[in-house]
Every structure is written in structure tokens, then in C-alpha cells.
Design an enzyme around this catalytic site. Structure first.
Site, PDB file in Angstrom:
ATOM      1  N   SER A 259       0.926  -1.329  -0.287  1.00 53.54           N
ATOM      2  CA  SER A 259      -0.162   0.084  -0.067  1.00 53.54           C
ATOM      3  C   SER A 259       0.739   1.282  -0.402  1.00 53.54           C
ATOM      4  CB  SER A 259      -1.186  -0.262   1.396  1.00 53.54           C
ATOM      5  OG  SER A 259      -1.740   1.233   1.406  1.00 53.54           O
ATOM      6  N   ASP A 577      -8.714  -3.420  -6.734  1.00 55.76           N
ATOM      7  CA  ASP A 577      -8.790  -4.221  -5.811  1.00 55.76           C
ATOM      8  C   ASP A 577      -9.212  -3.825  -4.072  1.00 55.76           C
ATOM      9  OD1 ASP A 577      -7.364  -2.498  -4.439  1.00 55.76           O
ATOM     10  OD2 ASP A 577      -5.469  -2.752  -3.920  1.00 55.76           O
ATOM     11  N   HIS A 630      -7.512  -4.842  -1.287  1.00 55.17           N
ATOM     12  CA  HIS A 630      -6.181  -4.831  -0.707  1.00 55.17           C
ATOM     13  C   HIS A 630      -5.466  -5.375   0.622  1.00 55.17           C
ATOM     14  CE1 HIS A 630      -4.123  -0.696  -1.400  1.00 55.17           C
ATOM     15  NE2 HIS A 630      -3.938  -0.545  -0.455  1.00 55.17           N
TER      16      HIS A 630
END
Length: 675
Positions: A259, A577, A630
């Protein structure tokens, strides 16, 4: 005796009964009357008790029942044999596959390259080292991550300590909140909710241990350069990587960012090369000497539209649905706290959020009438693509959907051609006519300084592209943008040799910096696909539910229906995602870094590895072993296997090169960018 019998109402013969019959009848009526009154009084008492039973009592009983049931189930879970859950699961679904670590250990793989984890935003724990009086007893207790117990006990105190200084973006006076160190910093976000734990456990199965794994924890609230200024975090990462290489026979590290950690490590790679004092002084060959591969998971290379809605109205798709379901609750909840306003004030002090603003402007994200990607949230046909080839996802097209309008005021505006939209420029609008009386506000936000005129000017501009979003936020959140502009940049470099790009504000933007001179290094972009992901928004002006309201809100009534299949609840969705669209995750490795380009002058090999989302078949599977979401992707068996193979010495070609399900290569070709 006869007198006593007479008093008791017991007569030996009918003559006595007949003689006093009237008195007996009166006594009986009086007794019945008393009994009736007593019953009425008891019923009245019961009614009063029921009346005093309030909704608070009901809530307390409800919560008590849930807690009691939870503790009972927890007791049973801890009391049962460790193999019982797996036994039940296998009885229902059949034999489970071996975890990747077990499978690859059977193949003979063993630990080789040291591994460095770089967590993303919000997933790393933060603990208190110094605080105000309201935080007494919380020394070195987690304020973020863990159980979040202090959030429920003292919410305003928690907000106060999690906020940074709105002028400097650093610690507030008398408060020190610092990142948790070690693997425990981000193995679990909360009890039972894993982040890195599954990957760590599988690496351990082929021989990894703490001396060959390092969690590069940092305070994810700060701007990237400020983590070095305050905590020397970048220097610590550099030293730890050098130590791991030196103590593992010179074997280079495999870095695994997730991320926002992807952007943070991009910043680090430029920082470590740059001369002191701005950089780490490692020299231009530091990355070549110390890094084997960078395996980016869920990387928002080009930012995320979700950051726009978060900064603009402190909401995303889920919050918008919650606000529609329970209007006013989050704006002015039952405890008298303006929840969203407090969250907006707090998060707007976190400079890191600015790192995830969309980069590349209209060139990357599209304009008022076009976008490189299209509506493609339908399920694909099974299949993968070879390196450099377009994927096989079955794309759907929807009339009226235009991702280029990242923010639109009204569903009709989102569907109109730009020539049909009457726009009034907001940039010169005069702010004033305060929205609220400061004395009645629980928390003051910058919207109150805009006034009615400023708010109306924003709505009258109708539609905003990615390039115009920056001007919009400059208008509504000037303090945030002043700090963010000093630490981050969102453009596209014309000449990367220009000396200005040696400044740290450009280092986390892949379109304004070069990759290291490390031709033997590999870069992977690994992300999930097949989940509708926020790409653009339809907004409306809100009617003030409180005196200190947030004037803009996602219009959850805006639905596309059969024509606009990707417009749902005011959010226009794309493939991704659930957090990062495919365009942001895949473009750099699919095209901008592919081969020798001006962004990748040494020709570092890049690979796109997509993981098609498959939700868990049953609740017993937890968050699933094939998830592309995610965070849940961190437990995806295919991704974990890829990571372990590379850590054990494999190359990208040995993994099979690119693995693509989306149309990222086709979308990348539509972007007019010099390479």
C-alpha cells in the site's frame, strides 16, 4: 364458641346462614373489592416498571448478551483441540491445500535472501510516549492498532493525541506518539485481523526467523521526509538493510512494501542515494549492492481517488452508505460528538494522506470527456496473458460513465459532455458568510472559514478532473495543501535531469523521478483485480443537520441502473482491489518502467503479477486464500508463494513473467506520455 364461629363466617346450620346472609354478602363484596384494588395496584406497579425500562436498558442487555455469548464461544474455542477447526472445515469443504510455506519446503526451498517488510498507511501500530493529563496510564500503550480500547473509553482524548500540529505536520506540544517496533508492529492490525502475520508464518516454514526478517515500521501519519527528521527512520532502514546483507554472506535483501509503503520505499530509494544532509549519502550504487527485488503489493503508484473523497468530505463508499442508512448519526451522534468533523480535523493533520493524491493529472486519469480505462467490473473469462500482451477480461461498457470527471456535482453532470456543462470558476470566489457560530461548534473545520459563498462556488464549477482536484483542495483545505505541497508533488517531469527534481518532494512520485541505477534489480507490481473499486464520485450539497456541518456529501441516491452499470450509490467504480484501481497499480510496471525508459534508465526488469479475486466459499475460510482485496491479499496463497520463491532465489522469469487478467496493457497504450 358459637360467637367465634359466627365471626369466622362458619355456621353449623342453614338457619345461622340465613339470619346473617346480608352481612356475609357485604363482607364478601368488600373482600373482592380489596382484592381487585390490590390486583390493579400490582398491575400499575408492573406498568410503571415496564415504563421505566428504557432503550438504554435494552441496549445494555443486548450488549451484555453479545459479550456473554462471545466470551462463551471464546472459551469453547480455547478449550477445543487446535486441530478441531481444520477438522470441521475439511469435513465440509474437503482436504485443505498445504500452506505455501509447507508446500515449498517439501520442494526443497530454504531461506536465502533477507526480507524487509514496509507496511502501509494505518496498518502499523502507534504507541504513546508522552501525553496530556487525559491520557494518564497510557504510557507505551497502543493508541492505534490492537484493541482500540482507548478510542471507546476516551474518544476526544484519543483524537487529540492522534492529531499532529496543523501548521508543522509534526508533534503537538506535550504529545509524543511513536511507531511500535519489531514484527509485531504490523503482523495484526487488530486481534484476529492479520496483515503481515500469514506471510511471516509461511516464510518461517522455510527457515526464516527474526534475524532474517525486518519490519520497517514508521509513523505513517508524517510526511516521508519528516519520518527522518523526527525519528531518523530512513537512516534506520538503511542501517538495518546493510546489517542484514553483511550478516547473511552478502545476499541482497528482498523488499516487500504494501500500500502506501510502496510510495514510502520509492522515497527511500532516492533518499539513500542522495547526498547528505537531504539524503542518506549511500551513493548511486547503494540499491544495486543491497537490493535483489522490490515486490510491491497493492501499490498506489499513481495515487487513489479514495484519497480525494477522504480529504474532501471524510468519506468513501462505505461511509456514504452508512450516512444514508442513518442520516445525522455520524454528523451529530448520540453522545453529542460530531464524529465526521473530528475525523476530518484529525486526518487533515496527517501529511501522509497527501502522498496518495492522484498523480499525473489529466494525462493519466483522463479529462472531462475521456479516460484511459473503462467500466470493467464484470467477471472475466478465465485465463492469463503472456508478457506484454493484453489480458482477457470481459469488459463491459456503460453509457454516460466517464472516469475523467473525478468529482461531479449531480448525476446529470457526470453523464454530460463538457460542452453542455455550464461551469463558473471557483478559484476567484470570495470566501465569507460563515457557515456556523463558532461558540456552538464541537469542532471547527476549514469549511466554516469558506462560508456560504465559497461552498456555492465549489458546487457551481460542476465537475473536476484529476488536475483540477488539486486546485479544489487548495481552495477548501489551504493549510493541508500548504504542508502537502512542501513534501509531495503530483505532476509529470518534462526533464528529469532538471536539478529541481533532486528535492525530496518529488521522490515518491514515479513520474517525477528515476529508478536507481541497478540493472540487476527486479521490480514487481502485485495486486488484486476483479473487485469494484472507487474511481470517481457524484456529490451533492448537504442540508445542514447541525450548525457545524460538512457541506459536501456523496450523493448515494445517484444510481446508474442498466445504462451506467458502474455508478452505484454515488460512486463510479472501476476494476481494482477495492482500494487502488488497476490503472494506478499497474501502469508503471506495464509501460512507464518497461524496458529502458527515461523513468528507468538502467533497464530494471519489471513484472506485473495480478491475482484474480475469489471470495471465500464459506465462513470457515475466514478472509479467503484467493482474495484480491487490498489487505486480504496478504493471505493470498498464490501471492505468498510468489514472494517465497523470489526470497528463496527465483527470478521473475522463473515465476512465469507477467500474470495479467485485466486490460492494463491496453489502457496503458491509451496514455499519451513520453518515455
Amino acid at each position: 364458641m358459637s360467637f367465634l364461629r359466627q365471626r369466622k363466617g362458619k355456621f353449623p346450620n342453614p338457619e345461622h346462614q340465613n339470619g346473617d346472609g346480608d352481612d356475609d354478602e357485604t363482607t364478601k363484596k368488600e373482600r373482592e373489592s380489596r382484592e381487585r384494588k390490590q390486583r390493579e395496584q400490582e398491575e400499575e406497579t408492573r406498568r410503571r416498571i415496564r415504563k421505566r425500562w428504557s432503550c438504554v436498558d435494552g441496549c445494555c442487555w443486548f450488549i451484555g448478551c453479545i459479550c456473554s455469548t462471545w466470551w462463551f464461544l471464546l472459551f469453547l474455542y480455547n478449550a477445543m483441540p487446535a486441530s478441531f477447526p481444520q477438522y470441521v472445515t475439511e469435513a465440509i469443504t474437503g482436504p485443505l491445500p498445504d500452506p505455501p510455506g509447507v508446500k515449498l519446503r517439501k520442494e526443497g526451498l530454504v531461506a536465502k535472501h533477507p526480507v524487509v517488510f514496509v507496511p502501509g498507511i494505518v496498518t502499523g501500530g502507534l504507541e504513546l510516549w508522552e501525553g496530556h493529563q487525559c491520557a494518564d496510564g497510557l504510557f507505551r500503550k497502543r493508541l492505534w492498532g490492537g484493541t482500540f480500547g482507548e478510542l471507546y473509553k476516551r474518544p476526544l482524548c484519543w483524537v487529540e493525541h492522534m492529531s499532529l500540529d496543523n501548521e508543522t505536520g509534526m508533534d503537538r506540544s506535550g504529545i509524543r506518539v511513536r511507531p511500535v517496533s519489531g514484527l509485531v508492529a504490523a503482523d495484526y492490525f487488530a486481534p484476529g485481523y492479520f496483515v503481515w502475520a500469514v506471510l511471516i508464518a509461511n516464510l518461517a516454514r522455510i527457515g526464516y526467523e527474526e534475524k532474517t526478517m525486518y519490519m520497517a515500521a514508521y509513523d505513517w501519519r508524517l510526511s516521508f521526509q519528516n519520518t527522518e527528521v523526527r525519528d531518523q527512520t530512513l537512516s534506520r532502514i538503511k542501517s538495518n538493510i546493510e546489517l542484514m546483507v553483511a550478516t547473511n554472506d552478502g545476499k541482497k535483501v528482498v523488499v516487500i512494501p504494501h500500500s502506501m509503503g510502496v510510495l514510502y520505499f520509492l522515497h527511500f530509494m532516492k533518499w539513500v542515494e542522495a547526498p547528505a544532509p537531504m539524503g542518506g549519502g549511500g551513493g548511486s550504487d547503494w540499491c544495486a549492492k543491497h537490493i535483489k527485488a522490490v515486490m510491491n503489493i497493492g501499490g498506489p503508484f499513481l495515487g487513489v481517488p479514495k484519497a480525494v473523497s477522504g480529504l474532501f468530505s471524510i468519506e468513501g463508499k462505505d461511509i456514504a452508505v452508512a450516512r444514508a442508512f442513518a442520516p445525522g448519526v455520524l454528523d451529530k451522534d448520540v453522545f453529542g460528538l460530531q464524529t465526521l468533523q473530528h475525523m476530518m480535523r484529525m486526518t487533515r493533520t496527517w501529511d501522509s494522506t497527501m502522498s496518495m493524491m492522484p498523480k499525473g493529472g489529466d494525462t493519466i486519469w483522463g479529462g472531462l470527456d475521456w479516460s484511459p480505462d473503462n467500466c470493467s467490473t464484470k467477471k472475466k473469462n478465465n485465463g492469463t496473458s503472456a508478457s506484454g500482451q493484453k489480458g482477457t477480461r470481459n469488459n463491459g461498457s456503460a453509457k454516460g460513465v466517464n472516469y475523467g470527471k473525478m468529482v461531479s456535482f449531480g448525476k446529470d453532470v457526470a453523464a454530460l459532455h463538457s460542452s453542455e456543462i455550464e461551469r463558473i470558476d471557483f478559484r476567484g470566489a470570495v470566501k465569507g458568510n460563515s457557515l456556523a457560530n463558532t461558540s456552538n461548534c464541537d469542532v471547527w473545520t476549514e469549511y466554516h472559514e469558506m462560508g456560504v459563498g465559497g461552498v456555492k462556488a465549489v458546487a457551481d464549477y460542476k465537475a473536476y478532473t484529476a488536475g483540477e482536484i488539486l486546485d479544489l483542495l487548495q481552495f477548501v483545505a489551504p493549510k493541508l495543501m500548504a504542508r502537502g505541497g512542501a513534501h509531495f508533488s503530483y505532476g509529470i517531469a518534462d526533464n528529469l535531469d532538471d536539478p529541481k527534481y533532486q528535492h525530496y518532494k518529488y521522490w515518491s512520485n514515479p513520474l517525477e523521478t528515476k529508478l536507481p541505477n541497478a540493472p540487476d534489480m527486479e521490480i514487481y507490481s502485485m495486486y488484486g483485480v476483479g473487485i469494484p473499486t472507487e474511481r470517481a464520485y457524484v456529490y451533492k450539497l448537504t442540508t445542514p443537520a447541525t450548525e457545524c456541518y460538512i457541506p459536501f456529501q456523496i450523493d448515494t441516491s445517484a444510481e446508474g441502473g442498466s445504462e451506467d452499470t458502474c455508478l452505484k450509490g454515488g460512486v463510479i467504480l472501476a476494476d481494482g482491489d477495492e482500494t487502488v484501481p488497476v490503472l494506478s497499480s499497474g501502469f508503471m510496471c506495464a509501460k512507464a518502467w518497461r524496458g529502458k525508459t527515461r523513468f528507468n534508465p538502467s533497464g530494471i526488469r519489471t513484472y506485473v503479477r495480478e491475482y484474480d479475486h475469489a471470495p471465500p466459499a464459506t465462513l470457515l475460510e475466514g478472509r479467503g486464500t484467493q482474495s484480491g482485496a487490498h489487505v486480504d491479499i496478504m493471505g493470498n496463497f498464490a501471492l505468498i508463494e510468489d514472494v517465497i520463491r523470489v526470497a528463496a532465489g527465483a527470478t521473475g522469469e522463473e515465476l512465469g513473467g507477467d500474470q495479467v487478467y485485466s486490460d492494463i496493457f491496453e489502457w496503458s497504450e491509451r496514455i499519451d506520455l513520453q518515455f
